[in-house]
Scaffold this motif. Structure first.
Motif, PDB file in Angstrom:
ATOM      1  N   LYS A 196       3.005   8.895  -7.511  1.00 26.92           N
ATOM      2  CA  LYS A 196       2.893   7.519  -7.206  1.00 26.92           C
ATOM      3  C   LYS A 196       1.470   7.277  -7.003  1.00 26.92           C
ATOM      4  CE  LYS A 196       6.955   5.833  -4.743  1.00 26.92           C
ATOM      5  NZ  LYS A 196       7.371   5.331  -3.500  1.00 26.92           N
ATOM      6  N   SER A 197       0.675   8.244  -6.431  1.00 26.69           N
ATOM      7  CA  SER A 197      -0.819   7.963  -6.136  1.00 26.69           C
ATOM      8  C   SER A 197      -1.288   7.909  -7.725  1.00 26.69           C
ATOM      9  CB  SER A 197      -1.491   9.030  -5.398  1.00 26.69           C
ATOM     10  OG  SER A 197      -0.717   8.925  -4.075  1.00 26.69           O
ATOM     11  N   LEU A 198      -1.013   9.142  -8.283  1.00 29.83           N
ATOM     12  CA  LEU A 198      -1.792   8.973  -9.775  1.00 29.83           C
ATOM     13  C   LEU A 198      -1.521   7.691 -10.436  1.00 29.83           C
ATOM     14  CD1 LEU A 198      -2.990  10.662 -12.030  1.00 29.83           C
ATOM     15  CD2 LEU A 198      -0.706  11.490 -12.683  1.00 29.83           C
ATOM     16  N   ASN A 199      -0.407   7.250 -10.354  1.00 30.21           N
ATOM     17  CA  ASN A 199       0.080   5.941 -11.116  1.00 30.21           C
ATOM     18  C   ASN A 199      -0.816   4.741 -10.539  1.00 30.21           C
ATOM     19  OD1 ASN A 199       1.805   7.276 -12.845  1.00 30.21           O
ATOM     20  ND2 ASN A 199       3.550   6.727 -11.395  1.00 30.21           N
ATOM     21  N   TYR A 200      -1.080   4.790  -9.132  1.00 27.85           N
ATOM     22  CA  TYR A 200      -1.857   3.846  -8.647  1.00 27.85           C
ATOM     23  C   TYR A 200      -3.284   3.888  -9.080  1.00 27.85           C
ATOM     24  CZ  TYR A 200      -4.030   1.290  -4.579  1.00 27.85           C
ATOM     25  OH  TYR A 200      -4.734   0.585  -3.643  1.00 27.85           O
ATOM     26  N   TYR A 201      -3.901   5.096  -9.135  1.00 25.35           N
ATOM     27  CA  TYR A 201      -5.242   5.431  -9.418  1.00 25.35           C
ATOM     28  C   TYR A 201      -5.523   5.113 -10.953  1.00 25.35           C
ATOM     29  CZ  TYR A 201      -5.956   7.633  -5.028  1.00 25.35           C
ATOM     30  OH  TYR A 201      -6.181   7.770  -3.586  1.00 25.35           O
ATOM     31  N   ARG A 202      -4.448   5.243 -11.698  1.00 27.80           N
ATOM     32  CA  ARG A 202      -4.687   5.012 -13.161  1.00 27.80           C
ATOM     33  C   ARG A 202      -4.456   3.448 -13.135  1.00 27.80           C
ATOM     34  NH1 ARG A 202      -0.815   9.596 -16.029  1.00 27.80           N
ATOM     35  NH2 ARG A 202      -2.291  10.881 -16.570  1.00 27.80           N
ATOM     36  N   LYS A 203      -3.783   2.651 -12.435  1.00 28.12           N
ATOM     37  CA  LYS A 203      -3.515   1.299 -12.603  1.00 28.12           C
ATOM     38  C   LYS A 203      -5.074   0.693 -12.187  1.00 28.12           C
ATOM     39  CE  LYS A 203      -1.408  -2.919 -10.577  1.00 28.12           C
ATOM     40  NZ  LYS A 203      -0.522  -3.330  -9.752  1.00 28.12           N
ATOM     41  N   ASN A 204      -5.855   1.095 -11.115  1.00 26.40           N
ATOM     42  CA  ASN A 204      -6.910   0.901 -10.661  1.00 26.40           C
ATOM     43  C   ASN A 204      -8.093   0.904 -11.774  1.00 26.40           C
ATOM     44  OD1 ASN A 204      -5.856   0.191  -8.260  1.00 26.40           O
ATOM     45  ND2 ASN A 204      -6.672   1.688  -7.082  1.00 26.40           N
ATOM     46  N   TYR A 243       0.842  -1.196  -0.006  1.00 30.29           N
ATOM     47  CA  TYR A 243       0.074   0.106   0.020  1.00 30.29           C
ATOM     48  C   TYR A 243       0.822   1.248  -0.074  1.00 30.29           C
ATOM     49  CZ  TYR A 243      -3.560   3.293   1.562  1.00 30.29           C
ATOM     50  OH  TYR A 243      -4.379   4.442   1.785  1.00 30.29           O
ATOM     51  N   ALA A 244       1.907   1.385   0.801  1.00 32.69           N
ATOM     52  CA  ALA A 244       2.683   2.482   1.094  1.00 32.69           C
ATOM     53  C   ALA A 244       3.566   2.776  -0.158  1.00 32.69           C
ATOM     54  CB  ALA A 244       3.706   2.383   2.172  1.00 32.69           C
ATOM     55  N   ALA A 245       3.956   1.537  -0.987  1.00 33.02           N
ATOM     56  CA  ALA A 245       4.968   1.868  -2.149  1.00 33.02           C
ATOM     57  C   ALA A 245       4.096   2.506  -3.328  1.00 33.02           C
ATOM     58  CB  ALA A 245       5.316   0.358  -2.588  1.00 33.02           C
ATOM     59  N   ASN A 246       2.753   1.988  -3.094  1.00 36.34           N
ATOM     60  CA  ASN A 246       1.804   2.661  -4.405  1.00 36.34           C
ATOM     61  C   ASN A 246       1.375   4.273  -3.921  1.00 36.34           C
ATOM     62  OD1 ASN A 246       1.340   0.911  -6.498  1.00 36.34           O
ATOM     63  ND2 ASN A 246       0.540  -0.637  -4.687  1.00 36.34           N
ATOM     64  N   LEU A 247       1.306   4.466  -2.795  1.00 39.16           N
ATOM     65  CA  LEU A 247       0.717   5.851  -2.312  1.00 39.16           C
ATOM     66  C   LEU A 247       1.779   6.632  -1.653  1.00 39.16           C
ATOM     67  CD1 LEU A 247      -2.743   4.853  -1.041  1.00 39.16           C
ATOM     68  CD2 LEU A 247      -2.164   5.908  -3.137  1.00 39.16           C
ATOM     69  N   GLY A 248       2.987   6.224  -1.337  1.00 43.54           N
ATOM     70  CA  GLY A 248       4.065   7.106  -0.549  1.00 43.54           C
ATOM     71  C   GLY A 248       3.549   7.999   0.299  1.00 43.54           C
ATOM     72  N   GLU A 249       3.602   9.055   0.401  1.00 39.82           N
ATOM     73  CA  GLU A 249       3.335   9.961   1.400  1.00 39.82           C
ATOM     74  C   GLU A 249       2.094  10.135   1.591  1.00 39.82           C
ATOM     75  OE1 GLU A 249       3.574  14.300  -1.007  1.00 39.82           O
ATOM     76  OE2 GLU A 249       5.172  13.729   0.231  1.00 39.82           O
ATOM     77  N   ASP A 250       1.189   9.626   0.786  1.00 44.10           N
ATOM     78  CA  ASP A 250      -0.246   9.773   0.832  1.00 44.10           C
ATOM     79  C   ASP A 250      -0.940   8.555   1.622  1.00 44.10           C
ATOM     80  OD1 ASP A 250      -0.707  12.148  -0.528  1.00 44.10           O
ATOM     81  OD2 ASP A 250      -0.744  11.037  -2.492  1.00 44.10           O
TER      82      ASP A 250
END
Length: 274
Positions: A248-256, A38-45
């Motif tokens: 990081k969050s942007l890439n995570y949400y795009r993947k989702n 989870y942290a790897a995908n969202l970083g500081e978020d």
């Protein structure tokens, strides 16, 4: 990276659940694996209070698809995560329990979101019997505020971000200024803000049938996120600024959005009061 409240969780398992050290270590390893993912995908978020069922679905899916784990092994991870989040909820470390909809590994990996509803707010204020709190919440989300910010958001701060005069007037008309010249957008009867979004979500829940979309603060925020991501005229920098998230969050949400999300454009249909 240690997962949040690891020490407290281990004490809870030992003292209250009376679990063996080996069982506690195994559960901690499962939770640690999830938190690193989870942290790897969202970083500081990354925030344990923001973990939702979809994040856990994605994690379990990665175990099955990428690491080729069997269903019974995946279910053990889910069992450990449920125990962890029950602990967090029981001791008020988190506001809401995110695993109510997960039942073993037989879950729906596709999440449905209604998007592009923001421009319909001038029409939504005319819908019969709609709760003012629903309009206020949707207006705040449409202005880019995050759920945790909305809890203590002042009315004046939101009004500065609203361009449509009808929506602005609706919010002013349905705001109690008797106790404060600049009240909280969503306040209790005594004028104080709610401790969490639970009561707000309970209040606006009936409007789900009227509007035809899920209305919790988190669901609205995610529908807004996917609305912005579906706008192909926006650059990455513009998206990052609008959503106020990390790359990081942007890439995570795009993947989702590519793998796990189905979207549908908002339509009032027969819902508005003619």
């Amino acid at each position: 990276m240690a997962f949040p409240y690891q020490k407290q969780f281990r004490s809870y398992c030992k003292q209250k659940k009376k679990l063996a050290d080996s069982t506690i270590s195994l559960a901690s390893k499962s939770i640690d694996t999830f938190w690193n993912y989870y942290a790897a995908n969202l970083g500081e978020d990354a925030d344990v209070n923001n973990v939702r069922a979809n994040d856990i679905r994605n994690f379990l899916d990665s175990l099955e698809q990428n690491l080729h784990m069997k269903s019974n092994t995946v279910n053990k991870y889910l069992s450990h995560l449920k125990m962890y989040f029950i602990f967090l909820s029981e001791y008020d470390y988190i506001i809401s329990y995110p695993l109510l909809t997960l039942r073993g590994n037989k879950f729906d990996r596709r999440q449905h979101y209604v998007i592009n509803w923001m421009s319909s707010l001038p029409k939504l204020i005319k819908v019969k019997n709609i709760h003012p709190e629903t309009i206020k919440m949707m207006a705040a989300i449409a202005a880019g505020f995050k759920p945790k910010e909305i809890i203590t958001l002042s009315t004046s701060t939101l009004l500065k971000e609203i361009q449509n005069p009808e929506v602005k007037k609706f919010i002013k008309v349905h705001t109690d200024y008797t106790q404060n010249s600049d009240p909280y957008l969503l306040a209790r009867k005594n004028g104080e803000p709610y401790a969490s979004d639970f009561n707000i979500n309970q209040r606006i829940a009936p409007d789900r049938k009227i509007i035809g979309m899920q209305l919790t603060t988190h669901k609205l925020r995610m529908s807004y996120v996917y609305s912005i991501l579906s706008n192909h005229h926006l650059s990455d920098n513009e998206i990052l600024q609008k959503l106020r998230i990390s790359l990081k969050s942007l890439n995570y949400y795009r993947k989702n959005m590519t793998l796990y999300v189905e979207t549908e454009d908002f339509s009032l249909n027969e819902k508005e009061d003619c």
